[in-house]
Design an enzyme around this catalytic site. Structure first.
Site, mmCIF file in Angstrom:
data_model
loop_
_atom_site.group_PDB
_atom_site.id
_atom_site.type_symbol
_atom_site.label_atom_id
_atom_site.label_comp_id
_atom_site.label_asym_id
_atom_site.label_seq_id
_atom_site.Cartn_x
_atom_site.Cartn_y
_atom_site.Cartn_z
ATOM 1 N N GLU A 81 -14.397 -3.243 -11.784
ATOM 2 C CA GLU A 81 -13.186 -3.880 -11.485
ATOM 3 C C GLU A 81 -13.752 -4.995 -10.861
ATOM 4 O OE1 GLU A 81 -9.975 -3.074 -8.546
ATOM 5 O OE2 GLU A 81 -11.074 -1.456 -8.510
ATOM 6 N N CYS A 113 -9.718 1.125 -10.196
ATOM 7 C CA CYS A 113 -10.505 1.943 -9.582
ATOM 8 C C CYS A 113 -9.977 3.588 -10.274
ATOM 9 C CB CYS A 113 -10.170 2.336 -8.479
ATOM 10 S SG CYS A 113 -9.509 1.521 -7.040
ATOM 11 N N THR A 156 -9.506 -2.980 5.183
ATOM 12 C CA THR A 156 -10.049 -1.986 3.263
ATOM 13 C C THR A 156 -10.533 -2.401 2.309
ATOM 14 O OG1 THR A 156 -8.223 -3.012 2.433
ATOM 15 C CG2 THR A 156 -7.842 -1.073 4.011
ATOM 16 N N SER A 206 1.825 -0.528 -3.474
ATOM 17 C CA SER A 206 0.665 -0.057 -4.140
ATOM 18 C C SER A 206 0.591 1.227 -3.424
ATOM 19 C CB SER A 206 -0.965 -0.472 -4.221
ATOM 20 O OG SER A 206 -1.577 -0.661 -2.186
ATOM 21 N N HIS A 243 -8.772 9.147 -4.528
ATOM 22 C CA HIS A 243 -9.162 8.172 -4.582
ATOM 23 C C HIS A 243 -8.891 7.517 -2.925
ATOM 24 C CE1 HIS A 243 -9.746 4.219 -4.749
ATOM 25 N NE2 HIS A 243 -8.662 3.739 -4.580
ATOM 26 N N ASN A 286 -13.280 0.707 1.039
ATOM 27 C CA ASN A 286 -12.941 1.280 0.053
ATOM 28 C C ASN A 286 -14.316 0.717 -0.889
ATOM 29 O OD1 ASN A 286 -12.065 1.608 -2.592
ATOM 30 N ND2 ASN A 286 -9.613 0.000 -1.900
HETATM 31 N N1 CAA Z 1 -3.028 2.859 16.449
HETATM 32 C C1 CAA Z 1 -2.932 4.157 14.936
HETATM 33 N N2 CAA Z 1 -2.569 3.334 14.329
HETATM 34 C C2 CAA Z 1 -1.746 2.859 14.359
HETATM 35 C C3 CAA Z 1 -1.718 1.593 15.014
HETATM 36 C C4 CAA Z 1 -2.556 1.796 16.603
HETATM 37 N N3 CAA Z 1 -2.351 0.820 17.180
HETATM 38 N N4 CAA Z 1 -1.256 0.474 14.504
HETATM 39 C C5 CAA Z 1 -0.307 1.236 13.768
HETATM 40 N N5 CAA Z 1 -0.843 2.007 12.980
HETATM 41 C C6 CAA Z 1 -1.417 2.940 11.936
HETATM 42 C C7 CAA Z 1 0.325 2.909 11.170
HETATM 43 O O1 CAA Z 1 1.142 3.437 12.056
HETATM 44 C C8 CAA Z 1 -0.081 2.799 9.187
HETATM 45 O O2 CAA Z 1 0.487 4.370 9.640
HETATM 46 P P1 CAA Z 1 1.042 5.371 8.374
HETATM 47 O O3 CAA Z 1 0.429 4.469 7.250
HETATM 48 O O4 CAA Z 1 0.691 6.811 9.013
HETATM 49 O O5 CAA Z 1 2.217 4.459 8.992
HETATM 50 C C9 CAA Z 1 -1.520 2.758 9.634
HETATM 51 O O6 CAA Z 1 -1.378 1.993 11.050
HETATM 52 C C10 CAA Z 1 -1.361 1.219 9.124
HETATM 53 O O7 CAA Z 1 -0.572 0.057 9.770
HETATM 54 P P2 CAA Z 1 0.033 -0.896 8.679
HETATM 55 O O8 CAA Z 1 1.137 -0.033 7.066
HETATM 56 O O9 CAA Z 1 1.532 -1.221 9.180
HETATM 57 O O10 CAA Z 1 -0.567 -1.908 7.718
HETATM 58 P P3 CAA Z 1 -0.764 -3.474 7.060
HETATM 59 O O11 CAA Z 1 0.932 -3.499 7.011
HETATM 60 O O12 CAA Z 1 -1.491 -4.208 7.901
HETATM 61 O O13 CAA Z 1 -1.360 -2.631 5.786
HETATM 62 C C11 CAA Z 1 -1.927 -1.851 3.818
HETATM 63 C C12 CAA Z 1 -2.197 -1.247 5.330
HETATM 64 C C13 CAA Z 1 -1.085 -1.947 3.400
HETATM 65 C C14 CAA Z 1 -3.244 -0.370 2.617
HETATM 66 C C15 CAA Z 1 -3.242 -3.582 3.682
HETATM 67 O O14 CAA Z 1 -4.628 -3.010 4.774
HETATM 68 C C16 CAA Z 1 -3.497 -3.209 2.085
HETATM 69 O O15 CAA Z 1 -2.619 -3.854 1.573
HETATM 70 N N6 CAA Z 1 -4.415 -3.079 1.763
HETATM 71 C C17 CAA Z 1 -5.101 -3.203 0.297
HETATM 72 C C18 CAA Z 1 -4.317 -2.414 -0.550
HETATM 73 C C19 CAA Z 1 -4.315 -0.727 -0.675
HETATM 74 O O16 CAA Z 1 -6.059 -0.082 -0.156
HETATM 75 N N7 CAA Z 1 -3.772 -0.209 -1.237
HETATM 76 C C20 CAA Z 1 -3.566 2.115 -1.338
HETATM 77 C C21 CAA Z 1 -3.076 2.134 -2.291
HETATM 78 S S1 CAA Z 1 -3.735 1.379 -4.010
HETATM 79 C C22 CAA Z 1 -5.046 2.147 -4.482
HETATM 80 O O17 CAA Z 1 -5.383 3.265 -3.743
HETATM 81 C C23 CAA Z 1 -6.331 0.915 -4.956
HETATM 82 C C24 CAA Z 1 -6.981 0.618 -4.631
HETATM 83 O O18 CAA Z 1 -7.894 1.425 -4.497
HETATM 84 C C25 CAA Z 1 -6.718 -0.654 -4.000
#
Ligand code: CAA
Length: 401
Positions: A81, A113, A156, A206, A243, A286
């Protein structure tokens, strides 16, 4: 006829970033990245690397580890991609740089992906149909995951390629016809508009889409594949590779899969079925199309118990979205073959970047498709030289230009 993956090759950039250091630089608790997301390091591509150089290096490793000559390849599909051109596919560059035969069908497959899995399924069917006529297929899953500095997606990111040599009488994993459950849905969870080098993502949505796809693909798999004679379906798998955009996503997916299969304690099987598959992804980040197959390589290399003759399930997810749950059988000796292929050593040979160096190379890559590339000392003999008069040039040990 047995058909499947005969060899796996891996390529990653020579440089990586420690996510704990990135977290400190972004004023975030390091545990959020290392435990909350489950990623320890991410690969950082240099200014003279791209999807083509990663593809060629991974393909070279797959061919070398199988002892197969490029002349035996009749089909080469690059799932990506993060292609380098709107028209000319990465597979054409690969054809020239590896020296694939002129009578080889080459093309690129795109569906976020899922593109690598689309390539694998096509290659399996090409061989099963008889069109291969004894030749082998090369399916390369290659990407550079890029969201932007200081965005939620930043931890990520990653970069790398996994090449799968697909053939009759495979020595790693074989796949039977029809054992596939499919799910697709028109969603805007993650995408990359034509004008942007960085992905756009609705991050939390997502995750929801991924989990819905687990449910949809499982429902279709159940319709197509006879249920096991006794016990739970998910217990018939010795291992499950998902994945892996980040490790926690695979943990959530596993919980969902097991719960849908009637398991009241869905996390209990995680260490046994999934954990070994997350070690290499946690060191690379990733790599989009390749991340499922990096997980497969990880579990084959690192599972201590023997998987010979056992079933492994694979869950592929591509945003947008299309997903598949399918299974294969681990061939005798597969684990030793992957261990001795050099995949594990590759990750130990990398150089750590400091956060300012990572930011500088990230910015240097912004316009890399419009000018000569900045040469680095790390990239090795195959490198991207840049664009002149709208053409991309590569330096390779086999061919220059
Ligand atoms: N200690 C331990 N854990 C902690 C922590 C700390 N101090 N602070 C936060 N966490 C945990 C949270 O509890 C959370 O875990 P859970 O999901 O189990 O609750 C985790 O860390 C992440 O925290 P947030 O959800 O608050 O993080 P965020 O809002 O900054 O965003 C994300 C996380 C949405 C994955 C972001 O990184 C993102 O948008 N990434 C890109 C999209 C992605 O990877 N999506 C995956 C599905 S889509 C797909 O798979 C296709 C692809 O390849 C993209």
């Amino acid at each position: 006829m047995k058909v499947g993956i005969d060899a796996i090759g891996l390529a990653v950039p020579p440089t990586y970033l420690e996510l704990a250091e990135l977290a400190r630089a972004r004023a975030v608790a390091p545990e959020k990245y290392t435990e909350g997301l489950g990623t320890v390091r991410m690969s950082v591509p240099l200014a003279d690397e791209d999807t083509v150089t990663l593809s060629v290096r991974a393909a070279g490793q797959a061919l070398a580890s199988a002892g197969v000559d490029a002349k035996q390849i009749g089909l080469c599909i690059v799932g990506t991609e993060t292609a380098v051109d709107h028209s000319k596919p990465v597979s054409s560059y690969v054809q020239g740089l590896i020296g694939l035969p002129s009578h080889c069908r080459v093309f690129e497959a795109k569906h976020a992906c899922y593109g690598g899995t689309a390539g694998l399924q096509t290659a399996l069917d090409w061989i099963r149909s008889g069109s291969a006529a004894g030749r082998k297929a090369l399916v390369i899953c290659a990407d550079i995951a890029r969201y932007g500095l200081k965005t939620p997606g930043e931890p990520t990111q990653g970069a790398g390629a996994v090449a799968l040599l697909v053939s009759e009488s495979p020595r790693l994993v074989s796949f039977e016809t029809g054992r596939v459950g499919t799910w697709s849905s028109d969603v805007h969870d993650f995408w990359r508009p034509l004008y942007s080098k960085d992905a756009v993502v609705d991050g939390h949505y997502s995750v929801t889409c991924y989990l819905q796809a687990v449910e949809g693909a499982l429902a279709d798999y159940r319709k197509k594949v006879p249920a096991p004679r006794s016990g739970r379906l998910t217990d018939s798998f010795a291992a499950i590779a998902y994945h892996v955009p980040y490790g926690k996503m695979a943990r959530k997916a596993h919980r969902q899969l097991r719960a849908l299969d009637g398991d009241a304690e869905p996390d209990e099987s995680f260490e046994r079925q999934v954990a070994a598959g997350l070690t290499l992804p946690s060191q690379v980040g990733n790599i989009y199309t390749g991340s499922l197959y990096l997980s497969l390589a990880s579990l084959l290399a690192l599972r201590q118990d023997k998987l010979d003759g056992k079933q492994v399930a694979l869950f592929s997810y591509g945003s947008g979205c299309c997903a598949e749950l399918f299974d294969g059988t681990v061939e005798p000796g597969a684990q030793e073959r992957v261990r001795s292929s050099g995949i594990l050593e590759l990750l130990e040979q990398r150089r750590k970047l400091e956060v300012p160096d990572y930011e500088a190379v990230f910015e240097a890559r912004e316009d890399m498709d419009q000018r000569p590339a900045r040469a680095t000392t790390d990239s090795g003999p195959l490198r991207y030289l840049g664009v002149q008069h709208h053409r991309r040039y590569y330096m390779s040990p086999k061919r220059q230009g």
